[in-house]
Design an enzyme around this catalytic site. Structure first.
Site, short mmCIF file in Angstrom:
data_model
loop_
_atom_site.label_atom_id
_atom_site.label_comp_id
_atom_site.label_asym_id
_atom_site.label_seq_id
_atom_site.Cartn_x
_atom_site.Cartn_y
_atom_site.Cartn_z
N PRO A 161 -6.87 -40.22 -19.21
CA PRO A 161 -6.75 -41.53 -19.84
C PRO A 161 -7.65 -41.69 -21.04
CG PRO A 161 -7.82 -41.69 -17.69
CD PRO A 161 -7.45 -40.27 -17.88
N GLU A 162 -7.07 -42.09 -22.17
CA GLU A 162 -7.81 -42.38 -23.39
C GLU A 162 -7.58 -43.84 -23.74
OE1 GLU A 162 -7.05 -39.34 -26.35
OE2 GLU A 162 -6.71 -37.83 -24.82
N HIS A 212 -9.03 -40.18 -1.90
CA HIS A 212 -10.22 -40.23 -2.73
C HIS A 212 -10.55 -41.64 -3.22
CE1 HIS A 212 -10.54 -35.93 -2.54
NE2 HIS A 212 -9.29 -35.80 -2.96
N ARG A 233 -11.43 -36.52 -8.77
CA ARG A 233 -12.60 -35.69 -9.12
C ARG A 233 -13.91 -36.45 -9.22
NH1 ARG A 233 -9.49 -31.80 -13.38
NH2 ARG A 233 -7.95 -31.19 -11.85
#
Length: 282
Positions: free
Chosen positions: A2-3, A96, A114
């Site tokens: 994501p940017e 997660h 992550r």
DNA sequence: AACGCCGCCTGATCGC
DNA sequence: TGCGATCAGGCGGCGT
């Protein structure tokens, strides 16, 4: 990954969903992502707080909350694999899930495979950011001034969030292609015409990406189905920006401009894609 | 003070 | 087939 456009899309999606919701309890399942805020403070400050607004700065989400008349700012970052979404309380939590805010019948979930992302009360990261690329304050003159001080390859420099906020690996490459500039050119070697072209290309690429729904479909940023909270364009519709990418992840495929194969190189341990013919060294 | 390098993480892919 | 090794990547921290 994501940017700026992806975060912008997510912010627009979440803003109306969160407004007015009160956090009944805070479940932190991976303390690391609060850093440097302590678990104790995080829970104490946010329990009982009400969401009032949501904005974006670079790749960061800025959640506005209020509690007994006091304003609170909560910072979010999706890292590489972060997602934020609402889910019904009886739905199974993702493997997660890092933070879960309990709203009563619904949960607001931040999950991150992550755990590179952040949800924190510490705002120092935002203070270090450079200008918003779509803001008027992002001037070509200042951009040129800052590029002069760096000898890094221009592609690598564009990833520096203190130069301009919100550009990541994908849009850095796309902007350089649009500007016809080699990613390998030293930042301080760009002439003024190139800087102006790049400045314009950055704004153009980001604006169009937001308009076309960003590279990463909303469903990947905000959970699987989002259940009854699903919004906007249906997942899988053909107008996601991904299909408009000119160079990213297109190694070996023909350049949209000249037809020659797109090349992949590695810069600062990240993939760079470009057209050696259309993006020359000068 | 610009810059390079490491560590953080997990899942996908690779090599045998 | 199965399993360990390798790789990817945003960003903070640290040493030079």
């Amino acid at each position: 990954m994501p940017e700026l456009p992806e975060v912008e899309i997510l912010a627009r999606h979440l803003r109306p969903l969160l407004r007015g919701r009160t956090i009944r309890s805070v479940d932190v399942r991976r303390v690391k992502i609060l850093k440097p805020t302590s678990l104790r403070r995080f829970q104490k400050v946010l329990t009982g707080a009400k969401f009032t607004g949501l904005s974006r700065r670079g790749k960061y989400l800025l959640f506005g909350l209020e509690k007994s008349g006091k304003k609170i700012l909560l910072l979010g970052h999706l890292g590489m694999t972060g997602k934020m979404f609402l889910a019904l309380r009886n739905e199974k939590l993702p493997k997660h899930a890092a933070v879960v805010f309990d709203f009563g019948k619904a949960n607001f979930i931040y999950e991150d495979t992550r755990y590179f992302g952040r949800m924190t009360l510490d705002l120092s990261a935002v203070e270090k950011l450079g200008p918003e690329p779509l803001d008027k304050k992002f001037s070509a003159a200042e951009f040129a001034e800052n590029l002069k001080r760096s000898r890094q390859p221009i592609k690598v420099k564009l990833l520096d969030q203190s130069l301009v906020a919100g550009i990541g690996n994908i849009y850095a490459g796309e902007a350089l292609f649009l500007a016809g500039i080699s990613p390998r050119l030293s930042a301080n070697r760009l002439n003024l015409a190139q800087v102006k072209k790049l400045h314009r290309a950055i704004r153009n690429v980001l604006t169009v990406a937001i308009k076309f729904g960003s590279t990463v479909p909303l469903k990947f940023l905000s959970g699987k189905s989002d259940g009854l909270f699903y919004f906007g364009r249906a997942a899988g519709t053909p107008d996601f920006y991904e299909e408009r990418l000119r160079v990213y992840d297109r190694a070996g495929k023909p350049c949209a401009n000249c037809g020659r194969p797109i090349k992949r190189i590695v810069q600062a341990a990240r993939s760079t894609f470009y057209c050696p013919h259309c993006q020359n060294f000068h």
